[in-house]
Write an enzyme that holds these catalytic residues in place. Structure first.
Site, short mmCIF file in Angstrom:
data_model
loop_
_atom_site.label_atom_id
_atom_site.label_comp_id
_atom_site.label_asym_id
_atom_site.label_seq_id
_atom_site.Cartn_x
_atom_site.Cartn_y
_atom_site.Cartn_z
N ARG A 125 -8.33 25.08 -9.73
CA ARG A 125 -9.56 24.85 -8.98
C ARG A 125 -9.35 23.61 -8.13
NH1 ARG A 125 -10.32 29.37 -9.89
NH2 ARG A 125 -11.96 30.33 -11.15
N ASP A 148 -3.74 27.08 -3.22
CA ASP A 148 -4.58 28.27 -3.09
C ASP A 148 -6.05 27.87 -3.17
OD1 ASP A 148 -4.96 31.11 -2.84
OD2 ASP A 148 -5.59 31.12 -4.93
N GLU A 153 -14.02 23.37 -0.63
CA GLU A 153 -13.63 24.75 -0.38
C GLU A 153 -14.86 25.49 0.12
OE1 GLU A 153 -12.41 28.31 -3.22
OE2 GLU A 153 -10.91 26.72 -3.23
N HIS A 172 -7.80 30.74 -1.37
CA HIS A 172 -8.25 31.13 -2.71
C HIS A 172 -8.08 32.63 -2.94
CE1 HIS A 172 -11.13 29.80 -6.15
NE2 HIS A 172 -10.28 30.72 -6.57
#
Length: 184
Positions: A125, A148, A153, A172
């Protein structure tokens, strides 16, 4: 995780940028690093960590595992051993859940403990990593990252991570593959 590690170690993002410029660049090419034989530290030794380790096996890597608490019978180190393990890792893979204990786990001291040339792969995360510390470390060019997930985000336009040459960013989508739900 494996694809990102291979791509970053072989410098695929730089070749993509050269392709976009229509620049063959062979005359400036120098041999790259490779995943084969690397020392990989997996931070998050649960089921996903074990799956990543299985996928890394053909590359003949040496794997060290870290979890919340040590499991000596399984070769898993406790998270408090990170300062001892990080200096020996060519690749550090983050696979931990976001909790109060993992938020900001990857801070300036964590990043400073990684050896020159190391790769950080964040498939956990975004807030597990202190973004400001990461940008500072990456801007110096000492380490690289495959992300990722990010914090914030989605990563906003103009964020420094977008333009650093030693960063590979995916939106992601690490688990977004056909067949994921049946396997899950």
């Amino acid at each position: 995780v494996v694809g990102a590690a291979v791509g970053m170690m072989r410098e695929f993002p730089a070749f993509t940028r050269a392709q976009q410029r229509e620049d063959w660049a062979f005359d400036r090419y120098t041999p790259t690093r490779e995943l084969t034989g690397a020392r990989v530290l997996i931070v998050g030794a649960g089921s996903i960590g074990r799956a990543v380790e299985r996928h890394l096996a053909p590359f003949d890597v040496t794997v060290s595992r870290v979890a919340r608490s040590a499991r000596p019978a399984d070769g898993v180190h406790a998270v408090d051993k990170l300062p001892e393990l990080l200096p020996h890792a060519d690749v550090v893979v983050l696979l931990v859940p976001l909790t109060d204990a993992t938020r900001g786990l990857v801070d300036a001291s964590f990043l400073a403990a990684m050896p020159d040339g190391a790769l950080l792969v964040n498939a956990a995360r975004g807030p597990v990593v202190d973004s400001a510390a990461l940008v500072t470390e990456l801007a110096g060019g000492r380490i690289s990252a495959a992300l990722d997930v990010t914090d914030p985000e989605p990563l906003p336009a103009g964020h420094p991570l977008w333009t650093l040459p030693n960063v590979f960013i995916t939106p992601h989508i690490g688990g977004a593959v056909r067949g994921l739900l049946p396997r899950a």
